[in-house]
Design a protein around this motif. Structure first.
Motif, short mmCIF file in Angstrom:
data_model
loop_
_atom_site.label_atom_id
_atom_site.label_comp_id
_atom_site.label_asym_id
_atom_site.label_seq_id
_atom_site.Cartn_x
_atom_site.Cartn_y
_atom_site.Cartn_z
N ALA A 314 0.84 -1.21 0.00
CA ALA A 314 0.00 0.00 0.00
C ALA A 314 0.87 1.25 0.00
CB ALA A 314 -0.91 0.00 1.22
N ALA A 315 0.36 2.32 -0.63
CA ALA A 315 1.10 3.60 -0.66
C ALA A 315 1.08 4.26 0.71
CB ALA A 315 0.48 4.52 -1.71
N SER A 316 -0.06 4.23 1.38
CA SER A 316 -0.18 4.75 2.74
C SER A 316 -1.32 4.02 3.43
CB SER A 316 -0.46 6.27 2.74
OG SER A 316 -1.80 6.52 2.30
N ILE A 317 -1.27 3.96 4.76
CA ILE A 317 -2.32 3.28 5.52
C ILE A 317 -2.64 4.12 6.75
CG2 ILE A 317 -3.07 1.15 6.63
CD1 ILE A 317 -0.74 -0.27 5.18
N THR A 318 -3.93 4.40 6.91
CA THR A 318 -4.41 5.12 8.09
C THR A 318 -5.46 4.26 8.77
OG1 THR A 318 -4.10 7.23 6.95
CG2 THR A 318 -5.45 7.25 8.94
N GLN A 319 -5.31 4.06 10.07
CA GLN A 319 -6.27 3.26 10.84
C GLN A 319 -7.03 4.18 11.78
OE1 GLN A 319 -4.56 0.02 13.07
NE2 GLN A 319 -6.54 -0.94 13.47
N LEU A 320 -8.36 4.24 11.60
CA LEU A 320 -9.21 5.13 12.38
C LEU A 320 -9.88 4.40 13.52
CD1 LEU A 320 -11.04 7.07 9.49
CD2 LEU A 320 -8.88 7.65 10.62
N GLU A 321 -9.98 5.07 14.65
CA GLU A 321 -10.67 4.53 15.82
C GLU A 321 -11.47 5.66 16.45
OE1 GLU A 321 -12.47 2.91 18.44
OE2 GLU A 321 -11.06 1.43 17.65
#
Length: 490
Positions: A314-321
């Motif tokens: 993946a180019a970038s990964i953001t994990q939201l909570e």
């Protein structure tokens, strides 16, 4: 007691993982060659010596299986590995699964944890079972006699497998039905290879087959065999179908392309990592390669999506909570021996990605082709209400929703059997794990709701005891928990 002064002399040590640069280039377990059990052998005797053999071992209460932890700690310290696995298997059918996947509520209930780092119970557990497999101590356990009774177990996840193994060993003829092409349930296709290699599942299934359990894979019960046919064919039925209906996110743009549930994404990746060259039905694989990925949900499934996306490039990964960032120390309102909500860093989090807390998705934004291009998000306060002026966009060509599961599927088998459901949509059962339909029992997430692997195994064992009693009038099988048992939480 292993060593009366062990906890005073020795500090806590855990298994060392491979370097991030090395492990993200493959799908193998994140520990060095030979697996976590071998990695731990040089230190595990010392770690076992830290167990205090408490007069009241609260670790027993933290673990729903009731694992006799101080006893096998002592046996490991004395290098009596065969006796250690015998003691461990007395309460846990599958320690190779729990030793890799369980979040170890036993450790947060460890008495040593009141004012020191707790004993590495989970590491000791996995060392015992890995050493046992290597030494040939894990053998088929054949029934002493056959009852002439038949049982169908629907679902081959940890609850179903535990129930099936217990009932087979009690002398019943057991068939496990699984709609996927291979047995194992979420252990097979939900858990990434880098967390648990599927050879762990395969060799345990081979043991069960030698004991007499029959596996019928690729059978969608409710379609190829109906509920009525099951009840006609078998003396008892155990529903271990899991909680498989995912929680959605009803915001504008949810219909855009590129937005998927985690359990659409992970099973495909796991199949390919396992060596499959094509997907069922000729489906096109959902890939993170070269994309900005947003994962909604901060739990274990979200971490699995993170590690998988990293390995796919993946180019970038953001994990939201949506919840605020937990504290690193046990919160005052969650005292020992309860299981605290603390900040945890999994192997996947070590590898990359950005974790964003106290943030809610307001809208999915699409491009001209009907595919997602970004998420509009906002920060939220303790009441989960949006904080004015904090809206922003996060680029995303792939969105993975890992927000948990609601209840089992109601259409098909559940509907055909006519079992009652509770207010949450789970299959209702009494104190003996029996549903509202005679001869139909319920184990695992299908009755409890989404939970941990250790609770699934405990429920499978307990339901098996109830079924054995129903079929024969009495039972000697252990029943570690009633269906009403809940975790030690504040």
């Amino acid at each position: 007691m292993a060593d009366p002064k062990g906890f005073l002399k020795e500090g806590r040590q855990v298994a060392t993982r491979r370097s991030v640069d090395e492990r993200v280039g493959d799908w193998k377990e994140v520990y060095p060659d030979g697996g976590i059990g071998k990695t731990l052998l040089p230190i595990i005797t010392t770690q076992a010596s830290r167990c205090m053999d408490c007069g009241i071992p609260f670790c027993h209460q933290g673990c729903p299986l009731g694992n006799i932890i101080p006893e096998w700690n002592d046996l490991v310290f004395r290098n009596d590995w065969e006796a250690a696995i015998e003691r461990l298997h007395a309460t846990n059918n599958f320690p190779e699964f729990t030793g890799r996947l369980c979040p170890a509520p036993c450790e947060t209930a460890c008495v040593l944890g009141i004012n020191q780092d707790p004993v590495t119970i989970k590491n000791i557990e996995v060392s015992i079972i890995d050493k046992a497999w290597e030494s040939g101590f894990v053998r088929p356990v054949e029934a002493e006699w056959l009852s002439g009774k038949t049982v169908a177990v629907i679902g081959s996840g940890p609850a179903g497998l535990a129930a099936a193994q217990q009932l087979t060993r009690a002398g019943h003829t057991v068939a496990v039905y699984e709609r996927a092409d291979r047995a194992g349930g979420l252990l097979r296709y939900g858990i990434p290879e880098f967390k648990m290699e599927k050879s762990q599942v395969d060799r345990r299934l081979e043991q069960m087959k030698k004991e007499g359990t029959v596996f019928r894979t690729g059978v969608n019960v409710g379609e190829e065999i109906t509920g009525d046919q099951l009840r006609e064919r078998y003396d008892a039925v155990v529903l271990a179908i899991g909680s498989t209906v995912p929680r959605g996110l009803p915001v504008p743009g949810a219909e855009l392309g590129g937005i998927h549930q985690a359990m659409e994404f992970l099973p495909q990746a796991n199949r390919i990592a396992y060596g499959d060259t094509e997907l069922p039905g000729g489906a096109e694989q959902i890939m993170a390669t070269g994309k900005n990925v947003v994962i909604i949900g901060g739990g274990d499934t979200g971490a699995d999506c993170l590690g998988t996306s990293i390995r796919q490039g993946a180019a970038s990964i953001t994990q939201l909570e949506i919840m605020p960032r937990p504290t690193e120390e046990r919160p005052a309102g969650q005292p020992w021996p309860t299981y605290p909500m603390t900040y945890k860093v999994s192997s996947a989090h070590e590898e990359g990605g950005e974790r964003v807390y106290a943030t809610s998705t307001v809208e999915f934004l699409g491009d001209a082709n009907g595919n997602v291009r970004a998420l509009k998000v906002t920060e939220v306060g303790p009441d989960f209400k949006a904080i004015e002026g904090t809206e922003r966009e996060i680029p995303a060509e792939l969105v993975l929703m890992a927000m948990g599961f609601l209840h089992p599927e109601k259409t098909g088998l559940v509907e055909q059997l006519g079992v009652e459901l509770d207010e949450r949509g789970n299959v209702k059962r009494d104190l003996d794990y029996k549903s509202s339909v005679e001869g139909v029992y319920v184990a695992g997430d299908a009755g409890r709701g989404q939970s941990l692997i250790v609770w699934a195994i405990a429920e499978g064992r307990s339901a098996a005891a109830a079924v054995d009693k129903f079929l024969t009038g009495s039972t000697t099988l252990p029943a570690p928990i009633p269906p009403t048992a809940r975790p030690l939480m504040a």
